[in-house]
Design a protein around this motif. Structure first.
Motif, mmCIF file in Angstrom:
data_model
loop_
_atom_site.group_PDB
_atom_site.id
_atom_site.type_symbol
_atom_site.label_atom_id
_atom_site.label_comp_id
_atom_site.label_asym_id
_atom_site.label_seq_id
_atom_site.Cartn_x
_atom_site.Cartn_y
_atom_site.Cartn_z
ATOM 1 N N VAL A 56 15.580 2.956 -1.866
ATOM 2 C CA VAL A 56 15.417 2.124 -3.202
ATOM 3 C C VAL A 56 15.982 2.539 -4.666
ATOM 4 C CG1 VAL A 56 13.119 1.547 -4.164
ATOM 5 C CG2 VAL A 56 13.098 2.032 -1.325
ATOM 6 N N GLU A 57 15.730 3.657 -5.406
ATOM 7 C CA GLU A 57 17.025 3.898 -6.321
ATOM 8 C C GLU A 57 18.300 2.591 -6.681
ATOM 9 O OE1 GLU A 57 17.408 7.986 -7.265
ATOM 10 O OE2 GLU A 57 14.653 8.141 -7.391
ATOM 11 N N GLN A 58 19.126 2.683 -5.006
ATOM 12 C CA GLN A 58 20.254 2.234 -5.723
ATOM 13 C C GLN A 58 20.043 0.636 -5.920
ATOM 14 O OE1 GLN A 58 21.770 3.585 -2.072
ATOM 15 N NE2 GLN A 58 22.465 5.783 -2.744
ATOM 16 N N LEU A 59 19.147 0.196 -4.678
ATOM 17 C CA LEU A 59 18.753 -0.732 -5.023
ATOM 18 C C LEU A 59 18.173 -1.654 -6.366
ATOM 19 C CD1 LEU A 59 16.790 -2.038 -2.017
ATOM 20 C CD2 LEU A 59 18.859 -2.814 -2.276
ATOM 21 N N LEU A 60 17.304 -1.369 -6.902
ATOM 22 C CA LEU A 60 16.750 -1.544 -8.034
ATOM 23 C C LEU A 60 18.054 -1.510 -9.111
ATOM 24 C CD1 LEU A 60 13.189 0.327 -7.542
ATOM 25 C CD2 LEU A 60 14.082 -2.397 -7.290
ATOM 26 N N GLU A 87 5.130 5.482 -9.053
ATOM 27 C CA GLU A 87 4.028 4.621 -9.627
ATOM 28 C C GLU A 87 3.649 4.103 -7.926
ATOM 29 O OE1 GLU A 87 2.062 1.272 -11.697
ATOM 30 O OE2 GLU A 87 3.704 1.304 -11.999
ATOM 31 N N LEU A 88 4.491 3.833 -7.528
ATOM 32 C CA LEU A 88 3.812 3.196 -6.488
ATOM 33 C C LEU A 88 3.564 4.751 -5.204
ATOM 34 C CD1 LEU A 88 3.834 1.494 -3.822
ATOM 35 C CD2 LEU A 88 5.903 1.018 -3.153
ATOM 36 N N ASP A 89 4.269 5.598 -5.588
ATOM 37 C CA ASP A 89 4.491 6.471 -4.276
ATOM 38 C C ASP A 89 2.480 7.710 -4.970
ATOM 39 O OD1 ASP A 89 5.942 6.450 -3.056
ATOM 40 O OD2 ASP A 89 7.361 8.398 -4.524
ATOM 41 N N TYR A 90 2.033 7.373 -6.341
ATOM 42 C CA TYR A 90 0.793 7.934 -7.164
ATOM 43 C C TYR A 90 -0.451 7.679 -6.515
ATOM 44 C CZ TYR A 90 -2.921 9.420 -9.791
ATOM 45 O OH TYR A 90 -3.818 10.348 -10.221
ATOM 46 N N LYS A 91 0.164 5.926 -5.969
ATOM 47 C CA LYS A 91 -0.898 5.065 -5.753
ATOM 48 C C LYS A 91 -1.147 5.492 -3.921
ATOM 49 C CE LYS A 91 -0.974 1.506 -8.364
ATOM 50 N NZ LYS A 91 -0.797 -0.475 -8.637
ATOM 51 N N ASN A 134 -6.906 2.927 -0.864
ATOM 52 C CA ASN A 134 -7.353 1.946 -1.282
ATOM 53 C C ASN A 134 -6.724 0.956 -1.499
ATOM 54 O OD1 ASN A 134 -9.405 2.953 1.326
ATOM 55 N ND2 ASN A 134 -10.822 3.034 -0.374
ATOM 56 N N GLU A 135 -6.318 0.930 -2.593
ATOM 57 C CA GLU A 135 -5.385 0.458 -3.421
ATOM 58 C C GLU A 135 -4.242 -0.201 -3.217
ATOM 59 O OE1 GLU A 135 -3.909 0.003 -8.297
ATOM 60 O OE2 GLU A 135 -5.886 0.373 -7.962
ATOM 61 N N ALA A 136 -3.213 0.931 -2.543
ATOM 62 C CA ALA A 136 -2.226 1.072 -2.219
ATOM 63 C C ALA A 136 -2.746 -0.414 -0.422
ATOM 64 C CB ALA A 136 -2.491 1.881 -1.126
ATOM 65 N N LEU A 137 -3.221 -0.091 -0.235
ATOM 66 C CA LEU A 137 -3.783 -0.871 1.655
ATOM 67 C C LEU A 137 -4.097 -2.608 0.635
ATOM 68 C CD1 LEU A 137 -6.180 1.247 3.631
ATOM 69 C CD2 LEU A 137 -3.520 0.810 4.282
ATOM 70 N N ALA A 138 -4.860 -2.671 -0.417
ATOM 71 C CA ALA A 138 -4.830 -4.275 -0.613
ATOM 72 C C ALA A 138 -3.760 -4.440 -0.705
ATOM 73 C CB ALA A 138 -5.489 -3.727 -1.745
ATOM 74 N N ALA A 139 -2.759 -3.810 -1.711
ATOM 75 C CA ALA A 139 -1.334 -4.074 -2.741
ATOM 76 C C ALA A 139 -0.452 -4.549 -0.721
ATOM 77 C CB ALA A 139 -0.569 -3.927 -3.323
ATOM 78 N N ALA A 140 -0.559 -3.807 0.084
ATOM 79 C CA ALA A 140 0.082 -3.827 1.175
ATOM 80 C C ALA A 140 1.499 -2.831 1.614
ATOM 81 C CB ALA A 140 0.664 -5.588 1.550
ATOM 82 N N SER A 141 1.050 -2.128 0.617
ATOM 83 C CA SER A 141 2.413 -1.186 -0.115
ATOM 84 C C SER A 141 1.837 -0.078 0.570
ATOM 85 C CB SER A 141 2.709 -0.649 -1.259
ATOM 86 O OG SER A 141 0.882 0.295 -1.604
ATOM 87 N N ALA A 142 1.040 0.020 1.992
ATOM 88 C CA ALA A 142 0.340 1.442 2.827
ATOM 89 C C ALA A 142 0.028 0.515 3.969
ATOM 90 C CB ALA A 142 -0.406 2.228 1.892
ATOM 91 N N ASP A 189 7.952 -3.576 0.241
ATOM 92 C CA ASP A 189 7.351 -3.086 -0.874
ATOM 93 C C ASP A 189 8.642 -2.895 -1.958
ATOM 94 O OD1 ASP A 189 5.625 -1.536 0.983
ATOM 95 O OD2 ASP A 189 6.531 -0.210 2.112
ATOM 96 N N VAL A 190 9.797 -2.967 -1.897
ATOM 97 C CA VAL A 190 10.630 -3.061 -2.747
ATOM 98 C C VAL A 190 10.695 -5.056 -3.800
ATOM 99 C CG1 VAL A 190 12.395 -3.147 -3.664
ATOM 100 C CG2 VAL A 190 12.341 -2.110 -1.548
ATOM 101 N N HIS A 191 10.122 -5.739 -2.842
ATOM 102 C CA HIS A 191 10.034 -6.631 -3.739
ATOM 103 C C HIS A 191 8.467 -6.607 -4.815
ATOM 104 C CE1 HIS A 191 9.163 -11.730 -3.059
ATOM 105 N NE2 HIS A 191 9.403 -11.230 -4.226
ATOM 106 N N GLY A 192 7.466 -6.194 -4.534
ATOM 107 C CA GLY A 192 6.980 -5.399 -5.414
ATOM 108 C C GLY A 192 6.941 -4.728 -6.429
ATOM 109 N N LEU A 193 7.914 -3.674 -5.842
ATOM 110 C CA LEU A 193 8.360 -2.406 -7.446
ATOM 111 C C LEU A 193 8.881 -4.005 -8.200
ATOM 112 C CD1 LEU A 193 9.619 0.155 -5.299
ATOM 113 C CD2 LEU A 193 8.143 0.214 -6.784
ATOM 114 N N VAL A 194 9.606 -5.016 -7.987
ATOM 115 C CA VAL A 194 10.878 -5.984 -8.092
ATOM 116 C C VAL A 194 9.804 -7.014 -9.468
ATOM 117 C CG1 VAL A 194 11.788 -7.918 -8.611
ATOM 118 C CG2 VAL A 194 12.936 -6.122 -6.931
ATOM 119 N N GLY A 195 8.062 -7.346 -8.459
ATOM 120 C CA GLY A 195 7.914 -7.748 -9.337
ATOM 121 C C GLY A 195 6.752 -7.473 -10.319
#
Length: 268
Positions: A96-100, A146-150, A156-164, A179-185
């Protein structure tokens, strides 16, 4: 709204756009669809007969936000293809780091395909060309953390955001395309405040070249600074003209209009 929240200038709404301009720019999702949408709204029968209510404006904003989301996805898919990563495969944090990092090069250079190719082919060139590149990379890594922390502490917040979800738990540290699309947002929403210091630096440099305090810089001086020390000031005359940042009426010769250049979509 878009300028203040994300430093985004929507083609057709930008303050520096010439009133008689007809060219919409490059062939990406935003340049193809947003201007047409904006034009249809501003020239609609509804506008002539009724005007626009706050609710109408909210619908326009929501529609453009969806188009921006689609644009982010199209650029991200391009980066996946360039790195030969299947969209259906979950990636490690390193992947993901390489992609970003690659995405940020696309983000910063916009339509400059040749520049993108050169920078992505030479890591040392990126570091010497893009100011504060190490901080840009740290910025993208911070979004991943930040995503890992969530995932770990706010499930619950991660589930709502569909990242878990099943198969992508906090301990696995795997990331799907969504997940990566969310990071790009997150980059779209927060990069403006991160890049503010660079915008201030750009403005200071241009003002220093404006020895007559006219709000303009002679085009020759603008380009000579790019040859000497500045990586940024190398846009073509036609591109500056499309931005509404080129004054061709002065007896002193062609000049770059500082506020229009600074407010351009490719800068701040």
């Amino acid at each position: 709204h878009f300028s203040r929240t994300s430093a985004l200038h929507i083609r057709g709404f930008e303050p520096s756009r010439p009133a008689d301009a007809s060219g919409w720019g490059s062939a990406d999702i935003l340049s193809q669809r947003v201007p047409a949408f904006v034009e249809s709204v501003l020239q609609s029968k509804h506008k002539v007969e009724l005007g626009f209510s706050l609710n109408d404006a909210a619908h326009v904003v929501a529609t453009i936000e969806q188009l921006i989301y689609d644009f982010e996805g199209s650029v991200l898919e391009k980066v996946y293809r360039q790195q030969h990563k299947p969209l259906t495969r979950s990636l490690s944090s390193q992947g993901v780091e390489q992609l970003l990092e690659s995405y940020m090069v696309h983000w910063l250079l916009g339509d400059d395909e040749e520049g993108i190719r050169l920078l992505l082919g030479n890591r040392s060139l990126i570091e010497s060309t893009v100011p504060h590149w190490d901080q840009v990379v740290a910025f993208t890594k911070g979004l991943i953390r930040e995503l890992d922390y969530k995932r770990r502490h706010l499930p619950n917040e991660a589930l709502a955001a569909a990242s878990a979800r099943p198969g992508h738990n906090a301990l696995a540290a795997k990331y799907s395309f969504e997940d990566v699309h969310g990071l790009v947002g997150g980059i779209t929403r927060s990069f403006a405040s991160f890049w503010e210091s660079e915008c201030v630096s750009m403005k200071s440099t241009l003002v220093a070249m404006d020895t007559h305090s006219t709000g303009r810089v002679p085009l020759s001086r603008f380009y000579s600074s790019a040859l000497d020390t500045e990586w940024r000031f190398g846009e073509s005359e036609s591109y500056l003209r499309d931005l509404g940042a080129l004054d061709e009426t002065s007896w002193l010769g062609k000049q770059v209009i500082i506020p229009n250049y600074i407010q351009a979509a490719s800068n701040c």
